[in-house]
Scaffold this active site. Structure first.
Site, PDB file in Angstrom:
ATOM      1  N   GLY A 137      50.686  60.553  85.261  1.00 44.35           N
ATOM      2  CA  GLY A 137      51.912  59.790  85.386  1.00 44.35           C
ATOM      3  C   GLY A 137      51.728  58.322  85.066  1.00 44.35           C
ATOM      4  N   CYS A 138      52.286  57.472  85.936  1.00 47.29           N
ATOM      5  CA  CYS A 138      52.243  56.032  85.708  1.00 47.29           C
ATOM      6  C   CYS A 138      50.837  55.460  85.771  1.00 47.29           C
ATOM      7  CB  CYS A 138      53.141  55.317  86.722  1.00 47.29           C
ATOM      8  SG  CYS A 138      54.879  55.778  86.594  1.00 47.29           S
ATOM      9  N   ALA A 139      49.913  56.152  86.438  1.00 44.08           N
ATOM     10  CA  ALA A 139      48.532  55.667  86.525  1.00 44.08           C
ATOM     11  C   ALA A 139      47.769  55.854  85.224  1.00 44.08           C
ATOM     12  CB  ALA A 139      47.789  56.379  87.659  1.00 44.08           C
TER      13      ALA A 139
END
Length: 358
Positions: A137-139
């Protein structure tokens, strides 16, 4: 030492403002029992506008997961090459100089990965390594930088290309009325980014150390339900408070390197929302101005998932005020709950690097 060069960033041409988002929510979900709560949450994101892959009328339709994934593939192929070309030009490299392509995305699926198409279409070598990352995801933006750093540490003459492609609007689910999902409809935007990590030479952030951290027993706080209609985003109400357990991980990584996380010169962090930045500043003892690049991304583009950290870094480059040897941290946060962190110093060095072959 591996150097993270200036990222290239692109956003689609269709724009939706905060006012339009709120009006759509009022219209589409007029009978929702928690509409007022959802509207307040959306207003509090700090997002002024977002960029969408398709006009809003098309975005609000759901022609099926198969069709949406086909749109993802065709649009990725249409838009990613130009971003890569700009990133390579900024790093003063050619496709044949790249030894590994790290492609991150959580908003569509392809097998083989887009990396195979890029190698066949853009002149990359056929022995370039492919590292697709689809489930962070955003990581994943921070993870991609860290894996590029690891690769260039193992192969000091090598060059890595990082690519993030996020079409969050393709995950819009008109029948999913969970408040967390309604919030995501007003928070996430579409964006693409690419950056080169050079094993030798280059101007940018000379990477010195990286690390990862997972907060135990939080794997269901940010997640996808994968259904016949596609990816349904799940966002737990506890997510905004995750900086309290994650800030110590950032402090610990800096301390291992002999640095104080409260006194660095620049901070490039994932802007999941304004409270994330407010809390991180509070727990690190850092002034709000330190996160101006991340706030600007959030305000102007919304949360563009894995591409956020690269866009925030691009804004640091464009400001042009960072002095040689300035110390900083880059961090992406995402499902797990996971933090991907790296430390580095700004370098103005312009030493030609040999074409990588490893």
């Amino acid at each position: 030492m591996a150097t993270l060069c200036r990222p290239a960033v692109s956003v689609p041409e269709h724009v939706i403002t905060m006012e339009q988002t709120l009006e759509l929510a009022r219209t589409v979900h007029a009978d929702h029992p928690q509409l007022d709560l959802a509207l307040r949450l959306i207003q509090n994101t700090g997002v002024e506008k977002r960029h969408l892959l398709q006009p809003i009328e098309e975005t609000l339709r759901h022609p099926g997961f198969e069709h949406r994934n086909a749109v993802y593939e065709s649009e990725a192929k249409a838009r990613v090459p130009a971003v890569i070309e700009r990133a390579l030009a900024d790093a003063e490299l050619r496709p044949v100089d790249i030894d590994v392509i790290i492609y991150v995305s959580c908003t569509g699926f392809m097998m083989p990965s887009l990396t195979a198409w890029l190698i066949n279409s853009m002149g990359f070598r056929t022995d370039a390594r492919q590292v697709p990352i689809a489930q962070l995801g955003c990581a994943a933006g921070g993870a991609a930088v860290n894996r590029a750093h690891d690769f260039c540490t193992a192969y000091p003459e090598a060059n890595a290309l990082v690519v993030a492609c996020e079409f969050c609007s393709l995950c819009y689910q008109p029948t999913d009325l969970d408040v967390g999902n309604l919030l995501s409809n007003g928070l996430f935007g579409d964006g693409l980014a690419a950056a080169v990590v050079r094993g030798r030479g280059g101007r940018g952030v000379a990477l010195e150390r990286n690390g990862s951290y997972l907060v135990r027993d939080t794997e269901d706080w940010i997640a996808y339900d994968v259904r016949s209609t596609g990816f349904h985003f799940k966002l737990d109400r506890r997510v905004p408070g995750t900086m309290e357990p994650l800030a110590p991980a950032l402090r610990a990584l800096a301390a291992e390197h002999g640095w104080d996380a409260a006194s660095l010169d620049f901070y490039i962090v994932h802007a999941g929302g304004p409270r994330i930045l407010d809390d991180l500043g509070k727990y690190l003892g850092v002034q709000p101005e330190a996160f101006r690049f991340s706030r600007a991304t959030l305000t102007q583009y919304g949360n563009i998932a894995s591409a956020v950290v690269l866009d925030a870094l691009r804004r640091l480059f464009d400001e042009g005020s960072t002095r040689h040897s300035a110390r900083g941290i880059l961090a992406g946060f995402g499902p797990g709950i996971t933090a991907e962190m790296s430390l580095g110093r700004w370098t103005e060095a312009q030493v030609p690097a040999p074409a990588g072959r490893c």
